[in-house]
Motif scaffolding. Structure first.
Motif, short mmCIF file in Angstrom:
data_model
loop_
_atom_site.label_atom_id
_atom_site.label_comp_id
_atom_site.label_asym_id
_atom_site.label_seq_id
_atom_site.Cartn_x
_atom_site.Cartn_y
_atom_site.Cartn_z
N LYS A 173 0.81 -1.20 0.10
CA LYS A 173 0.14 0.09 0.08
C LYS A 173 0.99 1.27 -0.02
N ASN A 196 -7.03 -4.77 6.93
CA ASN A 196 -6.36 -5.92 7.54
C ASN A 196 -5.25 -5.53 8.42
N LYS A 206 -5.33 5.96 1.87
CA LYS A 206 -5.82 6.07 3.21
C LYS A 206 -4.70 6.06 4.27
N ASP A 239 -10.96 0.11 4.92
CA ASP A 239 -9.57 0.52 5.21
C ASP A 239 -9.40 1.74 5.82
N THR A 268 -10.66 1.44 9.57
CA THR A 268 -9.57 0.61 10.18
C THR A 268 -8.30 1.35 10.50
N SER A 281 -2.24 0.35 13.85
CA SER A 281 -1.85 0.96 12.41
C SER A 281 -0.39 1.87 12.73
N VAL A 333 6.91 -0.54 8.56
CA VAL A 333 7.21 0.53 7.59
C VAL A 333 5.78 1.38 7.84
O1 LIG Z 1 -3.09 -1.55 5.81
C1 LIG Z 1 -3.28 -1.42 7.25
C2 LIG Z 1 -4.46 -2.01 7.82
O2 LIG Z 1 -5.48 -2.43 6.69
C3 LIG Z 1 -2.00 -1.49 7.91
O3 LIG Z 1 -1.94 -0.30 8.19
P1 LIG Z 1 -0.43 0.36 8.81
O4 LIG Z 1 0.50 0.04 7.73
O5 LIG Z 1 -0.60 1.70 9.25
O6 LIG Z 1 -0.11 -0.41 9.87
#
Ligand SMILES: O=C(CO)COP(=O)(O)O
Ligand SMILES: NC(=O)C1=CN([C@@H]2O[C@H](COP(=O)(O)OP(=O)(O)OC[C@H]3O[C@@H](n4cnc5c(N)ncnc54)[C@H](OP(=O)(O)O)[C@@H]3O)[C@@H](O)[C@H]2O)C=CC1
Length: 332
Positions: free
Chosen positions: A107, A139, A192, A245, A248, A255, A280
């Motif tokens: 991502k 996730n 996001k 997402d 979350t 996160s 990361v």
């Molecule tokens: O993509 C994620 C949840 O869907 C994880 O988020 P982080 O990379 O910010 O930990």
């Protein structure tokens, strides 16, 4: 049962590897660090990246040998930090079987080129887009690693490939939906994280629900407008990879992006927040790529621009929010 190789035994690569093994597949983890390979094979653990799991499934094993890792793979899953994906994948060019499907879990947007991961992966491996799928969704790796019910979406220009990936990754606690909108899913997953940095920053600075909801809503708008300009389908923004997402990532201290932002909001410098990060935080390098994409496509990206000023000029949370207030009056 499918032979699946996961490149990158970080937190998400390992948790997703467990999802795949729990779905009945044989899973090979490739990791660059010998200690991680040995930990998985000898202790059934990845104590460096995913210590919450006491015992990884028997169907998972690891190797540090690139050719051995992918030799029999029917599906190759890439879970490497986005900024290093190209350099890492170029080493696999020519090694991956010519009929294997390649899946990106990443991502982020590549900072030096402003390219999405579908572009980076297909270029680095010289892979036809028809053999590629992007997987994204709400996730958090720790929750998935604990086998809490969760879902994601697999997007591919080939419905057959999306369905193959979804079938391989669906088990009793994890559901994979399908989509044809690769660009939309990629843009959702990347943008996001930028929003989560800003929401985390506001939370860290002590602001409450209203401020968080405002930033999150403007972030959704920004990713929708920019994603649409790049050709994404609007429906994608309201699915697992979009709103799912965003909820979350903007709502959980699990996160890394949210936590990175929260640490900035509490007064840490970018360097201090980087040092404190457990894995990361893809939003950080992605911020400037989003601003550049906005300029390229003639789309304003006020949230990413404000966060760029946070990261590069050290503006405060209050200043970041006043920049957001200054951007236009339309809420539609
Ligand atoms: O993509 C994620 C949840 O869907 C994880 O988020 P982080 O990379 O910010 O930990
Ligand atoms: N964690 C999560 O909850 C989720 C993460 N994602 C996405 O998945 C991707 C990976 O995240 P995650 O696993 O959590 O991150 P981690 O920080 O835990 O792991 C990053 C991985 O990238 C590898 N890596 C970094 N640089 C290189 C390199 N030069 N060559 C080879 N490998 C390299 C690391 O290897 P090493 O261990 O040897 O350093 C590690 O396996 C990110 O894009 C993230 O946004 C998506 C959904 C959920």
């Amino acid at each position: 049962m499918t032979n699946i190789t996961v490149l990158g035994a970080g937190a998400w690569g390992t948790a997703f590897g467990q999802v795949l093994a729990d779905a009945g597949n044989d899973v090979t983890m490739w990791a660059i660090e010998p200690d991680i390979v040995a930990d998985i094979n000898e202790n059934r653990r990845n104590s460096a990246r995913l210590p919450i799991v006491d015992q990884l499934p028997e169907r998972m094993h690891a190797t540090g040998d690139r050719a051995e890792a992918v030799r029999d793979a029917e599906i190759v899953v890439v879970a490497i930090a986005a900024q290093f994906a190209r350099v890492a994948l170029e080493e696999f060019r020519g090694l991956i079987p010519s009929d294997a499907v390649v899946v990106s879990l990443m991502k982020g947007i590549e900072r030096s080129t402003d390219k999405r991961m579908d572009e980076v992966v297909t270029e680095a491996l010289e892979l036809p887009l028809e053999r590629f799928a992007a997987v994204s969704g709400p996730n958090l790796s720790k929750e998935v690693a604990q086998r809490q019910p969760a879902a994601a979406v697999a997007a591919s220009v080939s419905r057959e490939v999306a369905e193959k990936v979804a079938a391989a990754a669906t088990n009793a606690y994890f559901k994979m939906f399908v989509s044809s909108d690769v660009v939309g899913v990629e843009m959702c997953g990347s943008l996001k994280n930028v929003t989560a940095l800003a929401v985390g920053m506001a939370r860290g600075a002590g602001y409450g629900e209203n401020t968080a909801a405002m930033i999150q809503t403007r972030g959704l708008r920004e990713l929708t407008v920019l994603g649409s300009a790049l050709g994404a389908q609007k429906e994608t923004f309201f699915g697992m990879a979009g709103v799912g997402d965003l909820i979350t990532t903007c709502g959980s201290p699990l996160s890394r992006n949210y936590t990175f932002g929260a640490n900035l909001g509490k007064g840490m410098s970018v360097e201090e927040a980087t040092a404190a990060s457990n894995g990361v935080a893809e939003g950080v390098p992605t911020v400037s790529a989003v601003v550049a994409l906005g300029e390229k496509y003639g789309v304003p990206t006020p949230l990413a621009s404000a966060m760029q000023h946070v990261l590069e000029d050290g503006i405060s949370c209050a200043q970041m929010l006043s920049e957001l207030f200054a951007d236009g009056d339309v809420d539609e």
